[in-house]
Design a protein around this motif. Structure first.
Motif, PDB file in Angstrom:
ATOM      1  N   GLU B  32      55.092  28.666 -96.127  1.00 17.12           N
ATOM      2  CA  GLU B  32      55.595  27.229 -96.070  1.00 17.12           C
ATOM      3  C   GLU B  32      55.864  26.968 -94.596  1.00 17.12           C
ATOM      4  O   GLU B  32      56.170  27.943 -93.697  1.00 17.12           O
ATOM      5  N   PHE B  33      55.564  25.754 -93.982  1.00 19.63           N
ATOM      6  CA  PHE B  33      55.961  25.266 -92.837  1.00 19.63           C
ATOM      7  C   PHE B  33      57.222  24.412 -93.154  1.00 19.63           C
ATOM      8  O   PHE B  33      57.059  23.330 -93.570  1.00 19.63           O
ATOM      9  N   ILE B  34      58.247  25.021 -93.077  1.00 21.37           N
ATOM     10  CA  ILE B  34      59.563  24.211 -93.230  1.00 21.37           C
ATOM     11  C   ILE B  34      60.292  23.974 -92.001  1.00 21.37           C
ATOM     12  O   ILE B  34      60.444  24.648 -91.050  1.00 21.37           O
ATOM     13  N   THR B  35      60.888  22.481 -91.832  1.00 22.33           N
ATOM     14  CA  THR B  35      61.481  22.185 -90.679  1.00 22.33           C
ATOM     15  C   THR B  35      63.081  21.999 -90.990  1.00 22.33           C
ATOM     16  O   THR B  35      63.039  21.089 -92.219  1.00 22.33           O
ATOM     17  N   LEU B  36      63.891  22.290 -90.339  1.00 21.98           N
ATOM     18  CA  LEU B  36      65.374  21.945 -90.436  1.00 21.98           C
ATOM     19  C   LEU B  36      65.342  20.613 -89.442  1.00 21.98           C
ATOM     20  O   LEU B  36      65.478  20.892 -88.305  1.00 21.98           O
ATOM     21  N   LEU B  37      65.879  19.658 -89.791  1.00 22.61           N
ATOM     22  CA  LEU B  37      66.015  18.441 -89.083  1.00 22.61           C
ATOM     23  C   LEU B  37      67.179  17.924 -89.033  1.00 22.61           C
ATOM     24  O   LEU B  37      67.808  17.902 -90.014  1.00 22.61           O
ATOM     25  N   GLY B  38      67.847  17.410 -87.948  1.00 22.52           N
ATOM     26  CA  GLY B  38      68.924  16.922 -87.975  1.00 22.52           C
ATOM     27  C   GLY B  38      69.480  16.368 -86.332  1.00 22.52           C
ATOM     28  O   GLY B  38      68.742  17.137 -85.250  1.00 22.52           O
ATOM     29  N   LEU B 157      58.200  33.331 -89.085  1.00 16.65           N
ATOM     30  CA  LEU B 157      58.274  33.056 -87.725  1.00 16.65           C
ATOM     31  C   LEU B 157      59.137  31.903 -87.590  1.00 16.65           C
ATOM     32  O   LEU B 157      59.210  30.874 -88.329  1.00 16.65           O
ATOM     33  N   LEU B 158      60.324  32.038 -86.548  1.00 12.84           N
ATOM     34  CA  LEU B 158      61.221  31.161 -86.484  1.00 12.84           C
ATOM     35  C   LEU B 158      61.018  30.240 -84.828  1.00 12.84           C
ATOM     36  O   LEU B 158      60.774  30.882 -84.017  1.00 12.84           O
ATOM     37  N   LEU B 159      61.022  28.851 -85.332  1.00 12.77           N
ATOM     38  CA  LEU B 159      60.827  28.328 -83.971  1.00 12.77           C
ATOM     39  C   LEU B 159      62.089  27.197 -83.431  1.00 12.77           C
ATOM     40  O   LEU B 159      62.340  26.473 -84.623  1.00 12.77           O
ATOM     41  N   ASP B 160      62.646  27.671 -82.562  1.00 18.06           N
ATOM     42  CA  ASP B 160      64.114  26.739 -82.021  1.00 18.06           C
ATOM     43  C   ASP B 160      63.294  25.850 -81.116  1.00 18.06           C
ATOM     44  O   ASP B 160      63.241  25.872 -79.990  1.00 18.06           O
ATOM     45  N   THR B 188      54.946  32.181 -92.537  1.00 18.32           N
ATOM     46  CA  THR B 188      56.010  31.230 -93.120  1.00 18.32           C
ATOM     47  C   THR B 188      56.615  30.792 -91.946  1.00 18.32           C
ATOM     48  O   THR B 188      56.972  31.605 -90.824  1.00 18.32           O
ATOM     49  N   PHE B 189      56.691  29.576 -91.275  1.00 19.60           N
ATOM     50  CA  PHE B 189      56.992  28.930 -90.194  1.00 19.60           C
ATOM     51  C   PHE B 189      58.510  28.391 -90.504  1.00 19.60           C
ATOM     52  O   PHE B 189      58.537  27.434 -91.330  1.00 19.60           O
ATOM     53  N   VAL B 190      59.530  28.640 -89.812  1.00 18.39           N
ATOM     54  CA  VAL B 190      60.692  27.841 -89.953  1.00 18.39           C
ATOM     55  C   VAL B 190      61.220  27.279 -88.458  1.00 18.39           C
ATOM     56  O   VAL B 190      61.346  27.861 -87.744  1.00 18.39           O
TER      57      VAL B 190
END
Lengths: 289, 368
Positions: B32-38, B157-160, B188-190
């Motif tokens: 999944e390509f999931i995005t934490l948005l805020g 893979l974590l992308l900050d 998986t991309f976060v």
């Protein structure tokens, strides 16, 4: 044209004080020493000349070049010992101490002795290491020694200990600064890429702190190399360093030309080391640009 | 399908007082390509750093592929991170930066060289292997950071905020490129971002965070079309939010009154007549149906006066004011020539209408 000069006047005025100072108290004395180093000793004083006899004597007479070698050896030992103590300490302060208050407190604990008279700090070690001293009393009290030993004082060991204590702040300061400048996320990135904390120290932190290490080593080495108080207070017969020899040439031996030549040699050695260290640091800094 | 990451009631409290992440529960599916948005301070970065192992949760557990990694140090987790400011090692060449993660794997030198070449090729930097990081542009450094993080093919893979330091044009190009890379590698991309456009364009699923909690998780279109709260409605896209009172509830619609206007919202919430609610309308869902006439407006129509016109190139934004005094935004597409001329002028009184389906209804306690 006139307006341009007027513009520069305030700048020149600001610069003039330090400039006059440097010329009067640095360049002229150096020039005098340099001139003296070519003169001839002729009892009871010396006469102007231009000859290299004094320099030849330094490199021919073992009495002089061995003191130079010993001074280099002691300076190296002091530098190595300071580095060995200062690096882990600075690393601990920067990376392990979480509270910034505790960090600056511990940092000041190392720097604070610089405010105390140099002579006093060197003298303290006489009372610590002497046969009636604190360390001996302690060792006898604990029963490790049956009688006080005089092996602790008046030798190269006591000189290295004393000089390390005196000059270690100059090693801690640049290393601390260099470590503090390393972005914390580089250490995190190393961990993220599977490298253990020890690996990160070896592959990331150490190479990036090298400019600080080089600066600290240069300070410590050069300051030790020219020191003459510690040998006088805690050094023994085998603890004479180059600066002591220079002092005696100006004093008891009354051979100013030889003393000047020795001083010039000492100055040249220190300048070479500073130049080398400067080049090394410049090479290292490129990466951080 | 079994999730690759399970975030199980995780909390992180700084200094015993500041709750950065508050009881977050989230499953992330493999690939999944999931995005934490805020916004900043919502806890998204702390959550990501806990996945990487830089922060440890005070409560809860994190499982990676079924294994509990809650207290594992970063170097023992099969995840890699692209740092916000790239965190390239300034004293190593590009090739050695990229190879950094391989050194512990005890590979043959030839293998390492081949992998580094392949990975640099993948991000289009094959010719920069021997450069130093400071010799590269921001965009190139970004790619190096990416190459360094994917060379080990981590489970996740974590992308900050990977694109936040790039300028607008480059950012858009990199969005597409990251998306391609995601498809190609199947990892998986976060990603963490505060940029809603970025989140909408790139993600399979978006998790909107607010005050350390998950405000809503869903596909980009779910979040956009069916925001769960006024907070989400405002953070993802723009919304007109109008306060009103429920006047009637039937099987087919919830009727809401707002200063003499009437909305018939889809019956997706349980509300009672007399309850105070908020109606959300996206500016682009409002259609101009004509000028204000003497006739009272029908349901889902609003009469207002144009106060300002803002030209956006492909659209025009009308800042209007309702007769109730509330401001109202309305976007009109400029799809055809002359559309700009045809748009209402400043001071004109127009009637706007929206489809019942495009109306969102919020109760007051959604506001959190």
């Amino acid at each position: 044209m006139k307006g341009f000069r007027l513009d520069r006047l305030p700048g020149l005025a600001v610069l003039s004080a330090p400039l006059v100072w440097a010329v009067l108290f640095l360049f002229i004395p150096y020039l005098i020493i340099f001139t003296y180093s070519f003169w001839l000793k002729k009892y009871p004083t010396f006469i102007p000349a231009f000859q290299f006899g004094n320099y030849a004597q330094i490199f021919a007479d073992p009495q002089y070049y061995q003191v130079l070698l010993r001074t280099g050896k002691i300076a190296l030992m002091v530098t190595a010992l300071s580095l060995l103590l200062a690096y882990p300490f600075a690393y601990f302060l920067v990376f392990k101490v979480k509270s910034s208050r505790v960090r600056s407190l511990l940092y000041m604990a190392v720097i604070a002795p610089l405010w105390v008279s140099y002579l006093l700090r060197a003298y303290i070690w006489k009372t610590i290491l002497g046969s009636e001293g604190v360390l001996n009393s302690f060792l006898v009290w604990t029963g490790i020694l049956s009688a006080p030993t005089d092996l602790l004082l008046y030798n190269q060991f006591s000189m290295v200990v004393t000089l390390t204590y005196i000059f270690i702040p100059f090693m801690v300061m640049p290393i601390f600064t260099a470590l503090e400048k390393i972005p914390r996320n580089l250490v995190e990135a190393a961990g993220d890429l599977g490298v253990t904390p020890w690996g990160a120290l070896a592959k990331v932190i150490w190479p990036l702190s090298l400019p600080g290490v080089i600066a600290g080593a240069t300070f410590t080495f050069c300051l030790t190399f020219g020191d003459f108080i510690a040998p006088m207070l805690v050094g023994g017969p085998d603890g004479v360093m180059i600066a002591n020899v220079i002092t005696s040439q100006y004093g008891a031996a009354l051979n100013w030309p030889l003393g000047s030549a020795l001083a010039v040699v000492l100055l040249i050695i220190v300048l070479i080391i500073i130049e080398l260290s400067d080049r090394l640091q410049r090479k290292d800094r490129i990466g951080l640009g | 399908m079994k999730p690759i990451i399970e975030i199980d009631h995780v909390s992180r409290i700084f200094g015993g007082r500041i709750v950065a992440v508050d009881d977050v529960r989230l499953d992330i599916a493999e690939g999944e390509f999931i995005t934490l948005l805020g916004p900043s301070g919502c806890g998204k970065t702390t959550l990501l750093r806990m996945l990487a192992g830089f922060e440890l949760p005070d409560r809860g557990a994190i499982r990676l592929d079924g294994q509990d990694v809650t207290h594992l140090p970063p170097y023992r987790r099969d995840v890699n991170m692209v740092f916000q400011d790239y965190a390239l090692f300034p004293h190593l060449t590009i090739a050695r930066n990229v190879a950094f993660g391989l050194e512990r794997l005890r590979l043959e030198r030839a293998d390492i060289t081949r992998k580094v070449d392949e990975t640099l090729q993948l991000v289009g930097l094959a010719d920069k292997a021997d450069r130093m990081p400071h010799q590269l542009s921001g965009g190139q450094r970004q790619r190096v950071a990416l190459a360094r993080a994917i060379i080990r093919r981590p489970r996740v893979l974590l992308l900050d905020e990977p694109l936040s330091a790039l300028d607008a044009n480059l950012r858009e190009a990199m969005q597409v490129e990251l998306k391609h890379l995601h498809r190609k590698l199947g990892l998986t991309f976060v990603m963490v971002t505060h940029d809603q456009t970025e989140a909408l364009v790139m993600s399979d699923r978006i998790v909107v965070m607010h005050n350390g909690r998950v405000a809503q998780a869903g596909t980009p279109s779910e979040l956009y079309d069916r925001p769960a709260s006024t907070y989400v409605a405002n953070f993802v896209g723009t919304s007109n939010l109008l306060k009103g009172v429920v006047s009637d509830v039937s099987k087919s619609a919830i009727t809401v009154d707002h200063a003499g206007f009437k909305f018939e919202c889809p019956p997706l919430r349980s509300v009672a007549p007399g309850q105070h609610v908020i109606v959300g309308i996206r500016p682009e869902k409002l259609q101009i149906t004509g000028l204000v006439n003497g006739v009272a407006p029908p349901a889902n129509a609003l009469d207002c006066e144009v106060e300002e016109r803002h030209f956006h190139g492909n659209s025009i934004r009308l800042r209007c004011r309702l007769s109730s005094g509330e401001p109202l935004l309305c976007d009109q597409q400029l799809g055809t020539t002359g559309a700009l001329k045809a748009a209402p002028a400043k001071g004109e009184r127009i009637r706007l209408a929206a489809d019942a389906d495009s109306l969102a209804l919020f109760t007051e306690d959604d506001r959190a």
